[in-house]
Design an enzyme around this catalytic site. Structure first.
Site, short mmCIF file in Angstrom:
data_model
loop_
_atom_site.label_atom_id
_atom_site.label_comp_id
_atom_site.label_asym_id
_atom_site.label_seq_id
_atom_site.Cartn_x
_atom_site.Cartn_y
_atom_site.Cartn_z
N GLU A 8 41.10 30.06 38.92
CA GLU A 8 41.75 31.29 39.38
C GLU A 8 42.37 32.08 38.24
OE1 GLU A 8 41.27 32.71 42.04
OE2 GLU A 8 40.31 31.08 43.14
N TYR A 45 47.98 37.04 44.98
CA TYR A 45 46.59 36.64 45.16
C TYR A 45 46.36 35.20 44.73
CZ TYR A 45 41.96 35.37 44.11
OH TYR A 45 40.82 34.63 44.04
N ASP A 103 41.94 39.86 47.68
CA ASP A 103 41.50 40.24 46.34
C ASP A 103 40.68 41.52 46.43
OD1 ASP A 103 39.03 39.45 47.37
OD2 ASP A 103 38.34 38.95 45.36
#
Length: 289
Positions: free
Chosen positions: A35, A118, A136
């Site tokens: 991520e 996010y 996102d």
DNA sequence: AAAGCGTGGAC
DNA sequence: TGTCCAAGCTT
């Protein structure tokens, strides 16, 4: 937008990519590293660095024990090297606050350096199967088109947008987590920014934008990112010199990378302030230790 | 809250 | 070729 769930989930089951940070074999740490790397960076460019990173630092404690400069060097050409610093800081926080285990609670994740809404939602959802709205750029575009009837979403998520996403979130954790990754995947593979393949879209028959004839974007101009001659370019040049050197580099090598002195000095200062560069004595620079 | 922050692939 | 864009965060 009567039930979007079944077609999207079915489509995902058939077309999903088999990415290393997906599936039962992926550790929360692997998801977390992915991520960070995927922030503003395409999947294709993340694959190799992600594998190398996990091979070198299999746990948060392994990374936390390494010098920050090694994290920056390992980050390579992924871009936005401050992410490497923040990932290192996040790993340190995981060790100090969570016994070395990536936390599963949204609030704990959000408190980590480099983790915003996010990323916290994504880790909670993808690594731990929790039910969270994961908003996102892909998901926002899918909803903007399918429900809003416009080509692109607004610059920043709106309250209405978040409420819509919350309403659409399936009630149980497992399905919600799959829904989150499925809507992202749909945006990444089919409902793309440039040339969406509406013919391959599982919800084409319910899409407000397609129904309206795919009207062109009609919002405020979206600002492009200047590059030539910017501090970003200058900083990038300087960082490349330091990454490619084994040890400290002489000031002359930095000058060669960016001859204009005012901007070079300003960028050097900002890099030092960011913790990306260390001054070594008076005449040279290095990645921080 | 708007701007700053890397990099490279696609068209 | 230049422009756009890619799983955002921070200040």
């Amino acid at each position: 937008m009567s039930d979007l769930h079944a077609p999207v989930l079915d489509w995902y089951a058939e077309h999903r990519r088999d990415l290393p940070w997906r599936g039962a074999g992926a550790s929360p740490w692997s998801v977390m590293v992915s991520e960070f790397m995927l922030q503003q960076t395409p999947v294709a460019r993340v694959l190799a660095p992600h594998a190398a990173w996990l091979a070198r630092w299999p746990t948060p404690a392994d990374l936390a024990a390494a010098p920050t400069g090694e994290a920056v060097r390992m980050w390579g050409r992924l871009g936005y090297p401050r992410r490497a610093l923040r990932l290192h800081a996040a790993a340190t926080a995981v060790v100090e606050r969570h016994g070395g285990e990536v936390p599963d609670a949204y609030a704990d994740l959000l408190a980590l350096p480099g983790v915003g809404d996010y990323t916290a939602s994504a880790i909670a959802s993808f690594a731990f199967g929790r039910r969270h709205v994961v908003l996102d750029t892909n998901v926002r575009r899918v909803f903007a088109r399918a429900v809003g009837g416009v080509e692109f979403p607004t610059t920043a998520p709106t309250k209405a947008e978040r409420e819509l996403a919350t309403e659409l979130l399936p009630p149980d954790d497992a399905t919600a987590a799959t829904w989150a990754v499925a809507t992202m995947e749909l945006g990444a593979l089919v409902c793309t920014a440039r040339s969406p393949e509406c013919g391959a879209c599982p919800i084409a028959d319910r899409c407000a934008w397609l129904r309206a004839g795919r009207p062109a974007y009609d919002g405020p101009p979206r600002r492009g990112q200047a590059w030539q001659g910017t501090d970003r370019q200058c900083r990038g040049r300087i960082m490349a010199v330091l990454r490619d050197a084994e040890g400290p580099v002489h000031a002359a090598d930095v000058v060669a990378a960016w001859p204009e002195s005012t901007q070079r000095e300003r960028c050097l200062e900002s890099l030092v302030a960011d913790g990306l560069v260390a001054r070594v004595g008076d005449e040279s620079y290095a990645l921080p230790s």
